[in-house]
Design a protein around this motif. Structure first.
Motif, PDB file in Angstrom:
ATOM      1  N   ALA A   1       0.804  -1.285   0.003  1.00 50.50           N
ATOM      2  CA  ALA A   1      -0.145   0.007  -0.016  1.00 50.50           C
ATOM      3  C   ALA A   1       0.810   1.311  -0.002  1.00 50.50           C
ATOM      4  N   VAL A   2       2.121   1.098   0.540  1.00 53.26           N
ATOM      5  CA  VAL A   2       2.938   2.286   0.388  1.00 53.26           C
ATOM      6  C   VAL A   2       4.135   2.160  -0.630  1.00 53.26           C
ATOM      7  N   PHE A   3       4.998   1.331  -0.327  1.00 49.39           N
ATOM      8  CA  PHE A   3       6.062   1.198  -1.057  1.00 49.39           C
ATOM      9  C   PHE A   3       6.081   1.006  -2.675  1.00 49.39           C
ATOM     10  N   VAL A   4       5.158   0.120  -2.858  1.00 48.80           N
ATOM     11  CA  VAL A   4       5.083  -0.368  -4.251  1.00 48.80           C
ATOM     12  C   VAL A   4       4.260   0.718  -5.083  1.00 48.80           C
ATOM     13  N   PRO A   5       3.419   1.526  -4.417  1.00 50.13           N
ATOM     14  CA  PRO A   5       2.715   2.703  -5.500  1.00 50.13           C
ATOM     15  C   PRO A   5       3.741   3.756  -5.550  1.00 50.13           C
ATOM     16  N   ALA A   6       4.623   4.011  -4.362  1.00 50.57           N
ATOM     17  CA  ALA A   6       5.888   5.002  -4.474  1.00 50.57           C
ATOM     18  C   ALA A   6       6.815   4.412  -5.680  1.00 50.57           C
TER      19      ALA A   6
ATOM     20  N   PHE B   1       7.838   5.691 -13.250  1.00 48.54           N
ATOM     21  CA  PHE B   1       7.032   6.313 -14.426  1.00 48.54           C
ATOM     22  C   PHE B   1       7.931   7.838 -14.300  1.00 48.54           C
ATOM     23  N   ALA B   2       8.254   8.525 -13.214  1.00 46.18           N
ATOM     24  CA  ALA B   2       9.002   9.556 -13.407  1.00 46.18           C
ATOM     25  C   ALA B   2      10.449   9.276 -13.954  1.00 46.18           C
ATOM     26  N   LEU B   3      11.017   8.125 -13.741  1.00 42.81           N
ATOM     27  CA  LEU B   3      12.481   7.622 -14.373  1.00 42.81           C
ATOM     28  C   LEU B   3      12.264   8.018 -15.869  1.00 42.81           C
ATOM     29  N   ILE B   4      11.073   7.392 -16.491  1.00 46.73           N
ATOM     30  CA  ILE B   4      11.210   7.665 -17.860  1.00 46.73           C
ATOM     31  C   ILE B   4      11.103   8.936 -18.413  1.00 46.73           C
TER      32      ILE B   4
ATOM     33  N   LEU C   1       6.968  17.242 -21.517  1.00 43.59           N
ATOM     34  CA  LEU C   1       6.881  15.915 -21.150  1.00 43.59           C
ATOM     35  C   LEU C   1       7.397  15.768 -19.687  1.00 43.59           C
ATOM     36  N   LEU C   2       8.471  16.403 -19.225  1.00 40.14           N
ATOM     37  CA  LEU C   2       8.859  16.459 -18.140  1.00 40.14           C
ATOM     38  C   LEU C   2       7.889  16.641 -17.003  1.00 40.14           C
ATOM     39  N   GLU C   3       7.311  17.906 -17.334  1.00 39.03           N
ATOM     40  CA  GLU C   3       6.238  18.598 -16.335  1.00 39.03           C
ATOM     41  C   GLU C   3       5.094  17.506 -16.219  1.00 39.03           C
ATOM     42  N   ALA C   4       4.644  17.068 -17.439  1.00 39.74           N
ATOM     43  CA  ALA C   4       3.536  16.229 -17.571  1.00 39.74           C
ATOM     44  C   ALA C   4       3.833  14.858 -16.655  1.00 39.74           C
ATOM     45  N   GLY C   5       4.958  14.261 -17.126  1.00 42.92           N
ATOM     46  CA  GLY C   5       5.239  13.086 -16.571  1.00 42.92           C
ATOM     47  C   GLY C   5       5.319  13.026 -14.871  1.00 42.92           C
ATOM     48  N   LEU C   6       5.918  14.129 -14.585  1.00 37.55           N
ATOM     49  CA  LEU C   6       6.152  14.382 -12.842  1.00 37.55           C
ATOM     50  C   LEU C   6       4.957  14.379 -12.408  1.00 37.55           C
ATOM     51  N   ALA C   7       4.192  15.220 -12.786  1.00 45.21           N
ATOM     52  CA  ALA C   7       2.724  15.716 -12.235  1.00 45.21           C
ATOM     53  C   ALA C   7       1.883  14.424 -12.239  1.00 45.21           C
ATOM     54  N   SER C   8       1.855  13.884 -13.096  1.00 45.74           N
ATOM     55  CA  SER C   8       1.286  12.346 -13.365  1.00 45.74           C
ATOM     56  C   SER C   8       1.640  11.342 -12.444  1.00 45.74           C
ATOM     57  N   ALA C   9       3.225  11.538 -12.470  1.00 47.48           N
ATOM     58  CA  ALA C   9       3.568  10.506 -11.656  1.00 47.48           C
ATOM     59  C   ALA C   9       3.163  10.617 -10.124  1.00 47.48           C
TER      60      ALA C   9
ATOM     61  N   CYS D   1       3.883  10.529   0.054  1.00 51.03           N
ATOM     62  CA  CYS D   1       5.015  11.215   0.543  1.00 51.03           C
ATOM     63  C   CYS D   1       6.471  10.431   0.040  1.00 51.03           C
ATOM     64  N   SER D   2       6.104   9.052   0.019  1.00 52.01           N
ATOM     65  CA  SER D   2       7.398   8.211  -0.569  1.00 52.01           C
ATOM     66  C   SER D   2       7.507   8.624  -1.848  1.00 52.01           C
ATOM     67  N   GLY D   3       6.468   8.642  -2.531  1.00 52.11           N
ATOM     68  CA  GLY D   3       6.397   8.855  -4.038  1.00 52.11           C
ATOM     69  C   GLY D   3       7.125  10.184  -4.310  1.00 52.11           C
ATOM     70  N   ALA D   4       6.639  11.311  -3.716  1.00 53.74           N
ATOM     71  CA  ALA D   4       7.403  12.404  -3.843  1.00 53.74           C
ATOM     72  C   ALA D   4       9.013  12.466  -3.772  1.00 53.74           C
ATOM     73  N   LEU D   5       9.479  11.867  -2.619  1.00 54.04           N
ATOM     74  CA  LEU D   5      10.616  11.470  -2.269  1.00 54.04           C
ATOM     75  C   LEU D   5      11.548  10.865  -3.248  1.00 54.04           C
ATOM     76  N   ILE D   6      10.956   9.646  -3.895  1.00 53.31           N
ATOM     77  CA  ILE D   6      11.720   9.163  -4.875  1.00 53.31           C
ATOM     78  C   ILE D   6      11.667   9.711  -6.180  1.00 53.31           C
ATOM     79  N   ILE D   7      10.601  10.524  -6.454  1.00 53.79           N
ATOM     80  CA  ILE D   7      10.272  11.290  -7.556  1.00 53.79           C
ATOM     81  C   ILE D   7      11.334  12.515  -7.739  1.00 53.79           C
ATOM     82  N   ALA D   8      11.810  12.987  -6.574  1.00 52.11           N
ATOM     83  CA  ALA D   8      12.633  14.198  -6.365  1.00 52.11           C
ATOM     84  C   ALA D   8      14.165  13.720  -6.319  1.00 52.11           C
TER      85      ALA D   8
END
Lengths: 320, 226
Positions: free
Chosen positions: A11-16, A22-25, A37-45, A191-198
């Motif tokens: 419920a936490v780590f897999v979604p993140a 997704f952001a990595l792409i 594409l960067l802005e769209a991808g990160l916002a969607s991620a 929160c974890s997702g934002a951390l990984i994306i950042a």
């Protein structure tokens, strides 16, 4: 408890992690050179992390149950399920906003951002209706969306993702205190997702030549600001522990903390230092909020059930 | 002492008047007690259903659920209201219309009470009550029934079978009281309350045993059930 780790993983780590991939792409490699594409991808991620956690916590059908009766499914329609659907719709909307902004040119980009913020706030006010809602609460909800988008827009570049991480890290314990474990789990995933994306975006900027800079004023601000406002409104609506309103609103306004060190950020010699100053301001505000809540929790004595003053109540019950 | 006959006559007259007055007062008291007696002790006519208004102080709903696959955990709802229709001579089955207030859940731990009221469990903000309305019953023995009815919880209505006994009928200065105890088991997932069954797996059981203890004031006799 052995069952807790698989649960948190799902419920936490897999979604993140999925949001991070997704952001990595878009954040690392040739696609990083395309700012739209960067802005769209990160916002969607970012929205994806919340949506996946919602689907894992409730179930995937929870996203559509608001509109369709599902055969053999006895789960009730609950109003808070709309935040999952709103996050899913926001994934598409933020991508649309990003492409429209970059297609329209610099002057129109600002107008598109303002217009999209207004449209999203109206949509949230009309579409997401929590229990006990009145016209005024819906107006306040719309206003909160606009305020959150505006405060998130004050964060510069990558700081927006670090600060989003801080906001959801504060909203999660508030949700736990308010008796809403699922919302806390979704906040933890976001929160974890934002951390990984950042982290991915930071790494991508170093590893990719001619990397497009991240613009925090745009689809990313709309997505993050709206999600913060949605989770805050949801937390307030379902709070069973009478958490003070100021605590929820302070959590939502954590991005404003960055303004405290804005002059230092502007005077910083490098972008990294400027980001650090902005994040530091928000971190101080987040820590102050968590400290205040900790003090409140330890200072509040346990309440007792009120007893009836009528001694006959205890013997014969209600006397008419 | 020339006034002695007058004095004796006065005393005699006073005594006679006092005796007469006492007799009238006693008679009045007896009449009064006779007029109070039916309300306090006389049961309604046989086969007449009595409307019993539930007394929230002495009615409660208790639930039991398995925690972490280990112990059974008990909690209760402190506010149970509604009505029961039942003939005191047990000539027909009781008919229940019971409402449980979700915000009165009590586990002895405030944080836990808050969690139970939250959307993961009873979702008090959207579904503030749990209701049970009986539809039919089967007599198992003296003052013992299986009552079938609709249990509505979290907006989901499902038919449940309730084992019900009439605990007793008592008399108080306020009138008569009747008590019932109903026991049944539900699967909470049927009502969309899935948190803790699969995720986190086994944190809380799916099966919930409910014991509803009801006591109410026998308010009036109503027309016999047809």
């Amino acid at each position: 408890m052995n069952a807790l780790m698989p649960y948190l993983l799902n419920a936490v780590f897999v979604p993140a992690l999925v949001a991070g991939v997704f952001a990595l792409i878009v954040a690392v490699g040739p696609l990083r050179r395309k700012p739209a594409l960067l802005e769209a991808g990160l916002a969607s991620a970012f929205c994806l992390a919340f949506t996946l956690s919602f689907a894992r916590e409730v179930d995937a059908w929870g996203l559509v149950r608001n509109f369709f009766a599902i055969e053999g499914e006895s789960a009730p329609i609950e109003r808070w399920h709309r935040i999952g659907l709103a996050a899913l719709l926001l994934m598409g909307a933020s991508a649309l906003i990003a492409f429209a902004r970059f297609a329209a040119g610099q002057w129109w980009a600002r107008a598109i951002t303002i217009a999209s913020a207004l449209i999203v706030s109206i949509f949230v006010g009309v579409f997401v209706v929590f229990p006990g809602a009145t016209m005024w609460t819906q107006l306040a909800q719309s206003a909160l969306v606009l305020a959150c988008i505006a405060t998130v827009s004050t964060c510069t570049r990558i700081a927006v993702l670090w600060i989003a991480c801080l906001v959801f890290a504060c909203l999660a314990p508030l949700a736990v205190l308010g008796g809403f474990a699922s919302l806390a789990v979704m906040c933890a995933a976001t929160c974890s997702g934002a951390l990984i994306i950042a982290t991915v975006v930071s790494a991508g900027a170093r590893w990719t030549r001619d990397a497009a800079p991240l613009d925090s004023v745009g689809a990313l601000a709309v997505a993050i600001g709206t999600m913060i406002a949605l989770v805050t409104s949801c937390g307030i609506a379902y709070d069973t522990a009478a958490i003070p309103l100021w605590a929820w609103l302070t959590a939502a306004m954590i991005p404003l903390g960055g303004c405290a060190f804005l002059s230092r950020a502007n005077a910083a010699s490098t972008r990294t230092r400027a980001t650090l100053w902005v994040v530091l301001g928000s971190t101080v505000l987040a820590l102050a909020l968590l400290g205040a809540m900790l003090l409140r929790e330890t200072a509040t004595p346990p309440a007792r059930e009120p007893t009836s003053g009528d001694p006959m109540d205890g013997i014969f019950g209600r006397a008419e | 002492m020339k006034h002695a006959p007058v004095l004796v006559a006065t005393i005699a007259l006073t005594s006679w008047l006092a005796t007469l007055a006492h007799a009238r007062v006693t008679s009045s008291l007896i009449q009064d007690s006779k007029s109070v007696a039916p309300a306090a002790t006389t049961a309604p006519a046989a086969s007449a259903d009595s409307a019993i208004t539930l007394d929230p102080v002495h009615s409660m709903a208790m639930f039991r659920i398995q925690h972490l696959g280990a112990g059974y955990f008990w909690g209760r709802f402190n506010e149970v209201s509604g009505s029961v229709t039942w003939p005191l001579d047990d000539s027909a089955a009781p008919i229940f219309d019971v409402v449980v207030q979700v915000n009165k859940v009590d586990t002895g731990n405030e944080r836990l009470d808050g969690n139970l009221q939250g959307p993961n469990f009873f979702n008090q903000a959207e579904f503030p009550t749990i209701t049970f309305k009986s539809s039919s019953a089967k007599k198992l023995g003296e003052r013992h029934y299986t009552v079938t009815g609709d249990l509505t919880m979290r907006g989901v209505t499902k038919s449940v079978e309730v084992d019900c006994i009439v605990a007793g009928v008592g008399t108080t200065p306020n009138g008569q009281k009747a008590g019932f105890e109903c026991t049944f088991t539900v699967l909470r997932a049927d009502y969309g309350m899935k948190w803790g069954i699969e995720a986190p797996k086994g944190a809380l059981g799916n099966e919930v045993k409910m014991i509803i203890a009801l006591e109410g004031d026998v308010a009036q006799a109503v027309a016999p059930a047809k």
